[in-house]
Design a protein around this motif. Sequence first.
Motif, PDB file in Angstrom:
ATOM      1  N   MET A   1      28.124 -13.289 -75.126  1.00  0.00           N
ATOM      2  CA  MET A   1      27.989 -14.854 -74.804  1.00  0.00           C
ATOM      3  C   MET A   1      28.074 -16.069 -76.249  1.00  0.00           C
ATOM      4  SD  MET A   1      24.005 -16.420 -73.877  1.00  0.00           S
ATOM      5  CE  MET A   1      24.145 -16.180 -71.996  1.00  0.00           C
ATOM      6  N   ALA A   2      28.619 -16.915 -75.931  1.00  0.00           N
ATOM      7  CA  ALA A   2      29.213 -17.742 -76.929  1.00  0.00           C
ATOM      8  C   ALA A   2      27.982 -18.287 -77.574  1.00  0.00           C
ATOM      9  CB  ALA A   2      30.101 -18.885 -76.380  1.00  0.00           C
ATOM     10  N   GLU A   3      26.812 -18.987 -76.752  1.00  0.00           N
ATOM     11  CA  GLU A   3      25.568 -19.576 -77.135  1.00  0.00           C
ATOM     12  C   GLU A   3      24.897 -18.555 -78.142  1.00  0.00           C
ATOM     13  OE1 GLU A   3      26.380 -19.689 -73.952  1.00  0.00           O
ATOM     14  OE2 GLU A   3      26.863 -21.633 -73.636  1.00  0.00           O
ATOM     15  N   SER A   4      25.218 -17.148 -77.864  1.00  0.00           N
ATOM     16  CA  SER A   4      24.312 -16.028 -78.747  1.00  0.00           C
ATOM     17  C   SER A   4      24.961 -16.004 -80.222  1.00  0.00           C
ATOM     18  CB  SER A   4      24.319 -14.768 -78.021  1.00  0.00           C
ATOM     19  OG  SER A   4      23.740 -13.859 -78.859  1.00  0.00           O
ATOM     20  N   LEU A   5      26.431 -15.940 -80.274  1.00  0.00           N
ATOM     21  CA  LEU A   5      27.340 -16.295 -81.549  1.00  0.00           C
ATOM     22  C   LEU A   5      26.867 -17.755 -82.164  1.00  0.00           C
ATOM     23  CD1 LEU A   5      29.423 -15.300 -83.553  1.00  0.00           C
ATOM     24  CD2 LEU A   5      30.952 -16.793 -82.044  1.00  0.00           C
ATOM     25  N   LYS A  11      21.065 -19.583 -87.227  1.00  0.00           N
ATOM     26  CA  LYS A  11      20.037 -18.893 -88.007  1.00  0.00           C
ATOM     27  C   LYS A  11      20.275 -18.457 -89.235  1.00  0.00           C
ATOM     28  CE  LYS A  11      17.961 -16.697 -83.993  1.00  0.00           C
ATOM     29  NZ  LYS A  11      17.794 -15.338 -83.264  1.00  0.00           N
ATOM     30  N   GLU A  12      21.682 -18.045 -89.368  1.00  0.00           N
ATOM     31  CA  GLU A  12      22.221 -17.922 -90.793  1.00  0.00           C
ATOM     32  C   GLU A  12      22.318 -19.183 -91.702  1.00  0.00           C
ATOM     33  OE1 GLU A  12      26.052 -15.897 -90.334  1.00  0.00           O
ATOM     34  OE2 GLU A  12      25.122 -14.402 -89.160  1.00  0.00           O
ATOM     35  N   PHE A  13      22.438 -20.444 -91.204  1.00  0.00           N
ATOM     36  CA  PHE A  13      22.745 -21.555 -91.575  1.00  0.00           C
ATOM     37  C   PHE A  13      21.290 -21.901 -92.051  1.00  0.00           C
ATOM     38  CE2 PHE A  13      22.983 -26.384 -91.762  1.00  0.00           C
ATOM     39  CZ  PHE A  13      24.180 -26.464 -92.582  1.00  0.00           C
ATOM     40  N   ALA A  14      20.400 -21.887 -91.076  1.00  0.00           N
ATOM     41  CA  ALA A  14      19.152 -22.336 -91.461  1.00  0.00           C
ATOM     42  C   ALA A  14      18.643 -21.439 -92.663  1.00  0.00           C
ATOM     43  CB  ALA A  14      18.157 -21.912 -90.258  1.00  0.00           C
ATOM     44  N   ILE A  15      18.969 -20.266 -92.922  1.00  0.00           N
ATOM     45  CA  ILE A  15      18.275 -19.320 -94.062  1.00  0.00           C
ATOM     46  C   ILE A  15      19.016 -20.065 -95.237  1.00  0.00           C
ATOM     47  CG2 ILE A  15      18.752 -17.322 -95.163  1.00  0.00           C
ATOM     48  CD1 ILE A  15      18.474 -15.897 -92.377  1.00  0.00           C
ATOM     49  N   GLY A  41      18.127 -29.518 -91.046  1.00  0.00           N
ATOM     50  CA  GLY A  41      18.967 -28.077 -90.977  1.00  0.00           C
ATOM     51  C   GLY A  41      18.404 -26.736 -90.319  1.00  0.00           C
ATOM     52  N   THR A  42      17.064 -26.856 -90.433  1.00  0.00           N
ATOM     53  CA  THR A  42      16.563 -25.785 -89.687  1.00  0.00           C
ATOM     54  C   THR A  42      16.248 -25.903 -87.991  1.00  0.00           C
ATOM     55  OG1 THR A  42      14.307 -26.468 -90.162  1.00  0.00           O
ATOM     56  CG2 THR A  42      15.319 -24.914 -91.559  1.00  0.00           C
ATOM     57  N   SER A  43      16.037 -27.276 -87.761  1.00  0.00           N
ATOM     58  CA  SER A  43      15.868 -27.480 -86.311  1.00  0.00           C
ATOM     59  C   SER A  43      17.428 -27.454 -85.420  1.00  0.00           C
ATOM     60  CB  SER A  43      15.606 -29.122 -86.276  1.00  0.00           C
ATOM     61  OG  SER A  43      16.210 -30.040 -86.482  1.00  0.00           O
ATOM     62  N   ILE A  44      18.323 -27.211 -86.097  1.00  0.00           N
ATOM     63  CA  ILE A  44      19.636 -27.125 -85.185  1.00  0.00           C
ATOM     64  C   ILE A  44      19.356 -25.677 -84.424  1.00  0.00           C
ATOM     65  CG2 ILE A  44      21.948 -26.640 -85.571  1.00  0.00           C
ATOM     66  CD1 ILE A  44      22.118 -27.973 -88.334  1.00  0.00           C
ATOM     67  N   GLY A  45      19.014 -24.612 -85.104  1.00  0.00           N
ATOM     68  CA  GLY A  45      18.672 -23.378 -84.317  1.00  0.00           C
ATOM     69  C   GLY A  45      17.684 -23.390 -83.360  1.00  0.00           C
ATOM     70  N   ALA A  46      16.697 -24.132 -83.868  1.00  0.00           N
ATOM     71  CA  ALA A  46      15.314 -24.272 -83.104  1.00  0.00           C
ATOM     72  C   ALA A  46      15.572 -25.256 -81.738  1.00  0.00           C
ATOM     73  CB  ALA A  46      14.212 -24.911 -83.812  1.00  0.00           C
ATOM     74  N   ASN A  47      16.311 -26.083 -81.949  1.00  0.00           N
ATOM     75  CA  ASN A  47      16.748 -26.760 -80.531  1.00  0.00           C
ATOM     76  C   ASN A  47      17.854 -25.787 -79.656  1.00  0.00           C
ATOM     77  OD1 ASN A  47      15.471 -29.312 -80.317  1.00  0.00           O
ATOM     78  ND2 ASN A  47      16.108 -29.581 -82.464  1.00  0.00           N
ATOM     79  N   LEU A  48      18.777 -25.220 -80.526  1.00  0.00           N
ATOM     80  CA  LEU A  48      19.783 -24.580 -79.371  1.00  0.00           C
ATOM     81  C   LEU A  48      18.804 -23.195 -78.810  1.00  0.00           C
ATOM     82  CD1 LEU A  48      22.593 -23.984 -78.445  1.00  0.00           C
ATOM     83  CD2 LEU A  48      22.814 -22.639 -80.560  1.00  0.00           C
ATOM     84  N   GLU A 100      30.275 -27.805 -90.635  1.00  0.00           N
ATOM     85  CA  GLU A 100      31.461 -28.289 -89.827  1.00  0.00           C
ATOM     86  C   GLU A 100      31.610 -27.246 -89.030  1.00  0.00           C
ATOM     87  OE1 GLU A 100      34.751 -30.228 -88.354  1.00  0.00           O
ATOM     88  OE2 GLU A 100      33.131 -30.894 -89.804  1.00  0.00           O
ATOM     89  N   GLU A 101      31.580 -25.859 -89.204  1.00  0.00           N
ATOM     90  CA  GLU A 101      31.853 -24.911 -88.167  1.00  0.00           C
ATOM     91  C   GLU A 101      30.862 -25.159 -87.043  1.00  0.00           C
ATOM     92  OE1 GLU A 101      32.148 -20.196 -87.691  1.00  0.00           O
ATOM     93  OE2 GLU A 101      31.435 -21.020 -89.586  1.00  0.00           O
ATOM     94  N   LEU A 102      29.580 -25.404 -87.361  1.00  0.00           N
ATOM     95  CA  LEU A 102      28.457 -25.600 -86.512  1.00  0.00           C
ATOM     96  C   LEU A 102      28.640 -26.581 -85.753  1.00  0.00           C
ATOM     97  CD1 LEU A 102      25.280 -24.443 -88.240  1.00  0.00           C
ATOM     98  CD2 LEU A 102      26.618 -23.240 -86.537  1.00  0.00           C
TER      99      LEU A 102
END
Length: 119
Positions: A1-5, A11-15, A41-48, A100-102
């Motif tokens: 699943m693309a969303e999982s990737l 998560k890696e970015f948030a770390i 930066g940490t809210s990106i993954g939280a919202n996704l 940029e990748e995100l």
Amino acid sequence: MAESLTLDKCKEFAIRIVKLYKYLCNEKHEYVMSKQLLRSGTSIGANLSEALYGISRKDFLAKASISLKECAETRYWLELLYKTGYLNNSEYDSIDGDCEELIKLLSSTVITTKQNNSK
């Protein structure tokens, strides 16, 4: 699943953002911009993550769009930290590349979801 990737990359970015925040506070004694960077930066993954459990496609789209906007805000703070001398060129290039990748991944998710919703 693309969303999982994408979520794994978020998560890696948030770390990385948390570690950068600690560095900026402890080594550079910068507290204002770094706090903004930490929040966005940490809210990106939280919202996704929230989007993945949305109650509808519309809810998913709204949360994924917020995630994309938070990523754009994070990029703004990174650029500001770089242009004010808190990040050197290699530090900035490394984390900005991940940002940029995100942005590309999240943009693709939002665009695809919009197209699927219009069908």
